[in-house]
Design an enzyme around this catalytic site. Structure first.
Site, PDB file in Angstrom:
ATOM      1  N   LYS B  25       0.831  -1.204   0.000  1.00 36.07           N
ATOM      2  CA  LYS B  25       0.000   0.000   0.000  1.00 36.07           C
ATOM      3  C   LYS B  25       0.873   1.265   0.000  1.00 36.07           C
ATOM      4  CE  LYS B  25      -3.501  -0.138   2.876  1.00 36.07           C
ATOM      5  NZ  LYS B  25      -4.735  -0.352   2.114  1.00 36.07           N
ATOM      6  N   ARG B  95      -3.249   2.608   8.565  1.00 33.06           N
ATOM      7  CA  ARG B  95      -3.509   1.317   7.915  1.00 33.06           C
ATOM      8  C   ARG B  95      -2.243   0.470   7.849  1.00 33.06           C
ATOM      9  NH1 ARG B  95      -8.275   1.704   4.372  1.00 33.06           N
ATOM     10  NH2 ARG B  95      -8.905   3.888   4.277  1.00 33.06           N
ATOM     11  N   GLY B 104      -7.540  -8.276   4.689  1.00 30.44           N
ATOM     12  CA  GLY B 104      -8.390  -8.417   5.880  1.00 30.44           C
ATOM     13  C   GLY B 104      -7.691  -9.022   7.075  1.00 30.44           C
ATOM     14  N   MET B 106      -4.976  -7.780   8.755  1.00 30.76           N
ATOM     15  CA  MET B 106      -4.416  -6.873   9.761  1.00 30.76           C
ATOM     16  C   MET B 106      -5.316  -5.657   9.984  1.00 30.76           C
ATOM     17  SD  MET B 106      -0.397  -7.330   8.931  1.00 30.76           S
ATOM     18  CE  MET B 106      -0.677  -6.838   7.256  1.00 30.76           C
ATOM     19  N   ARG B 339      -2.680  -1.789  -6.562  1.00 33.04           N
ATOM     20  CA  ARG B 339      -1.862  -2.998  -6.404  1.00 33.04           C
ATOM     21  C   ARG B 339      -2.152  -3.922  -7.574  1.00 33.04           C
ATOM     22  NH1 ARG B 339      -5.261  -5.404  -1.272  1.00 33.04           N
ATOM     23  NH2 ARG B 339      -7.230  -5.586  -2.384  1.00 33.04           N
ATOM     24  N   HIS B 460       0.175 -42.425  -1.127  1.00 31.34           N
ATOM     25  CA  HIS B 460      -0.274 -43.203  -2.280  1.00 31.34           C
ATOM     26  C   HIS B 460      -1.500 -42.579  -2.915  1.00 31.34           C
ATOM     27  CE1 HIS B 460      -2.643 -46.464  -4.168  1.00 31.34           C
ATOM     28  NE2 HIS B 460      -1.468 -46.781  -4.674  1.00 31.34           N
ATOM     29  N   SER B 776      17.277 -41.956 -13.309  1.00 28.28           N
ATOM     30  CA  SER B 776      16.075 -41.173 -13.073  1.00 28.28           C
ATOM     31  C   SER B 776      15.932 -41.032 -11.561  1.00 28.28           C
ATOM     32  CB  SER B 776      14.855 -41.882 -13.665  1.00 28.28           C
ATOM     33  OG  SER B 776      13.702 -41.110 -13.414  1.00 28.28           O
ATOM     34  N   CYS B 846      11.752 -38.374 -11.758  1.00 28.13           N
ATOM     35  CA  CYS B 846      10.382 -38.849 -11.943  1.00 28.13           C
ATOM     36  C   CYS B 846       9.615 -38.831 -10.627  1.00 28.13           C
ATOM     37  CB  CYS B 846      10.363 -40.237 -12.557  1.00 28.13           C
ATOM     38  SG  CYS B 846      11.162 -41.475 -11.542  1.00 28.13           S
ATOM     39  N   TYR B 866      15.857 -34.039 -18.465  1.00 26.61           N
ATOM     40  CA  TYR B 866      14.411 -33.868 -18.491  1.00 26.61           C
ATOM     41  C   TYR B 866      13.823 -34.023 -17.092  1.00 26.61           C
ATOM     42  CZ  TYR B 866      14.001 -38.908 -17.931  1.00 26.61           C
ATOM     43  OH  TYR B 866      14.087 -40.170 -17.431  1.00 26.61           O
TER      44      TYR B 866
END
Lengths: 896, 896
Positions: B25, B95, B104, B106, B339, B460, B776, B846, B866
């Site tokens: 702000k 503020r 909302g 603070m 903002r 899982h 991998s 992976c 990759y």
């Protein structure tokens, strides 16, 4: 590469230190020849040939044939006899021989060279047709079974039938003509089965025998033996082709075995047995009883004198107690074998110490000769040697992993609390469980021995039992335990609660009934050698001990402090006052089931004086030595009952609904408790436990200080993985401790440190060394996480990983001997990193590896300050620490 | 250090990029002032003061007082009003404002500066006593509750009573004298409770308000918000002290909120709401309905024009869509805040793409602005925005871990097989389990969503559901599931089997009944931005996919190959022909229960065609792209039934006694299955499984080659830890594969490699790179072992480790974002070591981390070829891979 080594007529191509190439027997024969002892002539085919043969589809190396032929000619020349000679034939024995003794595991062929012609020559020369034909029949029988694989029973059956027909008690009562007939029968059977006649050509016989010896290296029993004995890295077996000498040619002949010192006591006296008119196999068969050596001295004083001279020469040459075989043929002595003699545990120490006194060896050599199992075997009772073999065979139920040596006799009981009840009534019990948990320690403590169906050498049962030196067999995979029916069964054999069983922790065998045991004795030379080791070693040796009793035992065993005091065992058992144990159990369980911080605090307030009292006992026993206390480690579910009945009982005692208790226990259960909510993670979530434990430690230390006891507490956090995590705990620990110390107005120094048992802790050791004043490697858990191996479950597949005939991936069990490549790398990294940040960081190990010879050497070499082992393994660590220095000195290896 | 930054009269000490210091702000106010927009005057107290205040026992830094006084004087000077002035007083708002938006969370104090004198001044200046006294009463009420902590209800109660008495519908209907009386009442109450009069001194009021704003930074709701939003590393909140302007002084006044573009669609149109004669809090209260901006344009065209100009200036300035607050006081526009505006997922992509087209930002900036959750949220259905808030509150049952976003409605079913039965009958179901195992995948597959009581984001259930993009909530610790009674309960609320429930996977909430959902829509600009990312990135992106269906989805999502195809899911489910699943289950179970190699082989022979068919489907979908197939990984016990009933059923089907089945299942159970007999260890002990799996892969590949499909199979061994172990498996794999290829006479290239998921494998990666053609990283298991954390159990304590108000040991969940310090070190080490031995070693990941933005960037930076992610996270990985390059380019970081 030379394949064949000749010996004979005072000269030998090999030497006594060529065991790897010539095998033990071959090297011994060469050495004895070199130093002028009377040895039959012969030659040794090297182990490299065996290696080649097994790797090349059972073919010999190309040059071998000509080398053997050349040596055979030389043998004929020096002996003055010819292979297959119809007048005076050369006969040979063909024997295996590997670099490490594998008694009875491989094959031997005797009397090779006999055929239908040469048997007559033998008869003529010995003037004893019965002897000659007996020798021939023995050879044919041996060759047919060992070399060509015909069934032994078939041939034995024909022999038995013959003897029954003749009503002959022993072989000497069978005449030449009967032996001759039997040989003919054997040969017919051979031709019928093999489709070709029995080989008459001695050269062909020889090659068959050589191949059979090579093959026997991979026979199942030999492979199993090597696996069990951890024999690895050998090329194979050598083959010794040696001129036959006969101890069974008459009363002026005989055969014997002798030791340069008494193998039972170690006393320096000539010890051995002699059997007149006999061959080696007769001694083994045990039909006739040999006589002691003094009888030989009486009967053949010259031979005895010659033998005694050989004894002295060999001991001087080998600088160790020797086990020798000899044969007397017609009054002439032949030395057939010499090797380092096996000896009883007590003798190990006496011989080593005596030889130092005699100036035969140095102290360093004495120390290097002692092996871990020599020490282990000293401390434990054993199955009495007087128990007949047959009895053991009949009583055997099953075999498991020999986790802790010794032997135990007791009534089988399947529940820890029942074991305690039975023990209270004065019964001797063996606790039998599928697996054990901390709840069971009370029952384990009162049991003579512990038997579990699952787990390996570092399972809970094994680790706890080892700490107490209590006989323990684990991983009896074939044992089916039915808790409901209170019985166990294996191979259809059922043992009910209360039935007697006997455990032999030395080999992992379980027997039905009560087998006679013998007690251990501690020889004075043990202390001598261990003191020498202490003078040499630089590595500190502490003990893992959880009670005052353990601590006293640890001091007795030579531990200079405690490297691991596990506080959780105290939660279940009051070791000084067992009758008070129930209070503790209730308090810890109430603490765990508590649904509010207040209720938990109340329970902890009750536990605090128990812990304080325990620590005081330990500090008193360790006056002047450091005591490393590990704060609570196992997941809480290990402390609460899992069966409905006990949960109900607990609920009633603490005034909660049984559902609440059941629910809480269910909430605590984890998929992988080893990686779960335990160690310092518990203290992060329940800081009030930290407060209680640190409070109890410091209060106990302050009390002891008032008594004038020198207390050096080291408070240790477990399972840390992060600097911030450890910092929080160390800060809180210091806050609690300093507060109490300040209040008491007594000066008290203490250390706060951490275990390193997770890879992340090891990787970030530099960061952890900031809050930690010491590291203690928990290599059990580090092995589990680095290798991804659960020690409780590894018995499912690790055996295959270790099996030389299968995958043979590892040469040693990583839970017994530290995995140098992986876990070792982590340990080295962590020490280096830790000391880079805190140069004086104190570093030790408190995993099971702290009591393993090779692992202790590793710990010394990577620069640890101390190792900590269970009390009974403290002497092993003391010895190994000295051995490491001796080895390094020899190889000029610098310590890191 | 400067603590206070002034802005006003066209000049500002701060700038728009000082968010860290001034908060969002404050930075916005400074920037707007700088570029000449109409902003009320004021000053901002920096976040550093808040940090100081919280760290120094709630004391301000020493110099702050004088700085505030100086700036207050300056403010009085430029505004031309004085604090507490009885004629025309200066009033200010106080503020909060942090660097990252925490709406909302603070505190705010308005109308500060009013007291018994200045209220008269305000009444006089505005010529509106009612307004002035209303403002005063609002201030007193706000101050009393926010700053001094008096209970809000007490004051609200008095207000309500007053309005009831007056039968007033809203505040404007209450006259000045009534407000005055209420102020007096408030002040009495204040004095009674606080023991001192309400502060009349405006300076005192100001310091009270500043302190209250600082305090609110650590209020529980603010802390929770930061934790949930992973907001860390901030100093605290700034405090903005700004001249009050009033939108409620008459019809020529008002207040509003507007966006530079439409936040729902992203369309470039001016979008916003205006409420005449009102202050900001009235808009929030929602009593009156605001009107669209075109109404403002109609009523106050000049103001609108000015606002539209501000809109254009701000977008140009910030180069992003802005969310602005403004007030009109007596026809004069004041900009109160600007903002970066929050926007709907679709708008994110449209705005980014449009701004590139408009030349406002570069492609790189567009890519950098997209966050993982913007993509995630695109794909999943959501709770419809039309559902009333009240309804949600009433329906809420409990909250768990939001494992997979999206929403699902279905009938609760507690058993996987029952879920399948229900689904067959056309019912929509939600599968509810304590936890899931591979046995449950059939039920998971047919379910709309999955709910489990235990587990974390990589349990899982979560991993499998994420792969399918199926809504999943796990770790609902307060949920008690009673399988026997077929019901679940939480906080006394019971849901029975068949009852409807709704899952909101976006926030982890479980609702009773059917809540209205809305479907996702894929905007075209999404594809535009992702294509830009693909042009920039160098890191390959593959998908984790186990079925042909998954593989097709993966291609759709932009995956160039499969990085992980788990073969075990196929054992339970025929995804193409679900009705045939039972055959597979039976075969795999029979294989496991088999007591001989022959029986096992028979079962494997039946599985082989199933696997072959599955692989063919996958190869077809991945024509031209590599497919990495991981051989069997989970411990066998995951495939067999654990309840007696199902065991009996199975026993009957395979013709064995139920006891045999029960016994075998019991033998398979492990203490720590994660570290147990699984992965390649199974193939070492059961080589026939290797034969079946490799056979099925190669046969499928050969069949596909015949169809003209380009197949690139990569066969992957799991859980390896040793070179020899891997060598044995690679040799055997090649033997089986080459045999089949040779027989078929078709050219087929394939790779054999290994996962790196144990520390030992990473440590010895150089050795493993000899037999392995690719690595991998299985970072799920690597995280578990390196950190000693079970992902199924970690929810017991990991939340505390992550909790900023508690231990705050980790800033991110290591199962979501790769632990750089520990696990990352292992990964780097392994890549370096591996490539030292095999320079062209192909390396990928992976684990679940392959779909996490920060982890993907790490993977790129350590030189991986990759990453592989679940299909729905493939776009996230594509984006992250591009973002890494853009970031590195900016910071000139070289890739390793």
């Amino acid at each position: 590469m030379k394949y064949v080594y000749f010996f004979g007529a005072g000269k030998a191509e090999g030497t006594g230190d060529m065991k790897e190439i010539l095998g033990g027997k071959g090297a011994g024969l060469a050495e004895m020849t070199r130093i002028g002892l009377p040895v039959p002539y012969g030659f040794t085919i090297s182990t490299a040939c065996c290696d080649y043969y097994l790797k090349h589809n059972h073919k010999h190396p190309p040059r071998l044939r000509s080398e053997v032929e050349k040596n055979l000619s030389r043998l004929e020349r020096v002996v003055g006899k010819k292979f297959g000679d119809a007048r005076d034939p050369l006969l040979v024995s063909v024997r295996s021989g590997s670099a490490r003794s594998m008694p009875g595991m491989m094959e031997t062929i005797l009397n090779l060279g006999l055929n239908d012609q040469s048997v007559e020559g033998l008869a003529r020369r010995t003037n004893n047709a019965r002897f000659a034909w007996d020798a021939y029949r023995r050879f044919v029988q041996m060759y047919a079974t060992v070399v060509t694989g015909l069934p032994k029973e078939e041939l034995e059956g024909r022999l038995r039938a013959l003897k029954e027909r003749l009503k002959a008690m022993d072989d000497t009562q069978v005449g030449a003509e009967h032996w001759q007939k039997l040989v003919t029968e054997y040969k017919h059977y051979f031709k019928e089965k093999k489709g070709q006649p029995f080989p008459e050509n001695p050269a062909e016989q020889l090659w068959g025998a050589i191949g059979a010896v090579f093959e026997s290296w991979m026979a199942e029993k030999a492979v199993t033996y090597r696996r069990v004995e951890h024999i690895t890295g050998l090329l194979g077996t050598a083959v010794n082709v040696v001129q036959m000498v006969f101890g069974n040619t008459g009363d002026n002949s005989g055969t014997g075995v002798c030791f340069t010192r008494d193998p039972s006591t170690g006393e320096k006296s000539f010890y051995g047995d002699f059997l007149a008119n006999a061959q080696g196999e007769d001694v083994v068969a045990g039909i006739r009883t040999p006589v002691p050596l003094r009888e030989l001295e009486r009967r053949m004083p010259k031979v005895y004198k010659q033998l005694d001279r050989a004894r002295q020469m060999l001991e001087k040459q080998y600088r160790d107690m020797q086990d020798m075989e000899f044969t007397v043929e017609d009054g002439k002595l032949y030395m057939l074998q010499t090797r380092t003699g096996k000896r009883a545990p007590a003798a190990v120490f006496r011989i080593a110490a005596d030889m130092v006194q005699e100036g035969l060896i140095k102290r360093e050599e004495a120390i290097e000769r002692i092996q871990a199992q020599d020490i282990e075997r000293l401390f434990y009772p054993v199955i009495a040697s007087t128990v007949p073999r047959q009895e053991l065979v009949q009583r055997k139920i099953c075999t498991g992993v020999n986790a802790v040596p010794g032997a135990a006799v007791g009534r089988a009981v399947f529940m820890a609390h029942e074991a305690e009840e039975w023990a209270k009534k004065g019964e001797r019990v063996v606790l039998v469980r599928r697996e054990t948990s901390p709840e069971d320690v009370g029952g384990m403590a009162v049991a003579q021995g512990v038997l579990t169906a699952t787990g390996g050498k570092t399972s809970h049962a094994a680790v706890v039992a080892r700490g107490w030196g209590k006989c323990c067999i684990v991983g009896c995979e074939k044992l089916f335990i039915d808790y409901a029916a209170k019985q166990m069964s294996s191979n259809g054999r059922v043992v009910r609660q209360g039935d007697w069983i006997t455990l032999d922790g030395n080999d992992g065998t379980v027997y039905a009934g009560q087998v006679q045991l013998a007690s251990p004795q501690m020889p004075k030379h043990y202390h001598t050698v261990l003191e020498w080791a202490d003078e040499i070693r630089k590595l500190g040796v502490r003990a893992n001990a959880d009670t005052a009793q353990d601590a006293r035992k640890a001091r007795e065993m030579g531990a200079a402090g405690i490297g691991l005091c596990r506080t959780e065992h105290m939660f279940f058992k009051d070791f000084e006052h067992p009758e008070r144990s129930a209070d503790r159990q209730l308090a810890i369980q109430e603490m765990i089931i508590a649904d509010s911080r207040e209720a938990r605090q109340r329970a902890l307030d009750r536990l605090r004086p128990f812990q304080r009292g325990d620590f005081m006992g330990i500090f008193r026993a360790m006056d002047g030595y450091p005591v490393t206390i590990r704060l609570i480690d196992p997941p809480l579910h290990e402390f609460v009952p899992h069966d409905a009945e006990k949960q109900k009982e607990l609920a009633q005692k603490i005034g909660l609904a049984p559902e609440v208790v059941a629910r809480r226990v269910e909430q605590l259960s984890e998929s992988n408790p080893m990686l779960g909510h335990r160690g310092c993670r518990l203290l992060i979530t329940y800081p009030e436990i930290l407060d209680m434990q640190v409070g109890a430690i410091i209060e106990a230390a302050l009390e002891c200080r008032k008594e004038g006891i020198k207390v050096i507490p080291e408070i240790m956090h477990a399972l840390t993985m992060d600097r911030k995590e450890l910092q929080i705990l160390v800060d809180e620990t210091r806050r609690i401790a300093d507060n109490l110390i300040q209040k008491a107005g007594i000066k008290l120094e203490y250390l706060v440190g951490t275990m390193i048992e997770l890879p992340r802790a090891a990787l970030l050791a530099d960061e952890l060394a900031e809050p930690a004043e010491f590291f203690s490697f928990g290599t059990n858990d580090l092995t589990q996480t680095v290798m991804g191996l659960s020690r409780d479950d590894a018995s499912r597949f690790l055996p295959e990983y270790l099996d030389e005939t299968k995958a043979a991936i590892f040469s040693t069990d990583p839970f017994q001997t530290l995995d140098r490549a992986g876990v070792g790398m982590m340990v080295e990294w962590a020490i280096q990193r830790g000391r880079s940040r805190r140069p004086k960081l104190k570093v030790g190990i408190c995993g099971e590896h702290g009591g393993d010879t090779e692992s202790v050497k590793f710990c010394y070499r990577v620069g640890m300050d101390y190792v900590s082992a269970s009390p009974f393994r403290v002497p092993i660590a003391r010895l190994a620490a000295a051995q490491a220095i001796i080895e390094d000195k020899r190889s000029k290896r610098p310590r890191r």
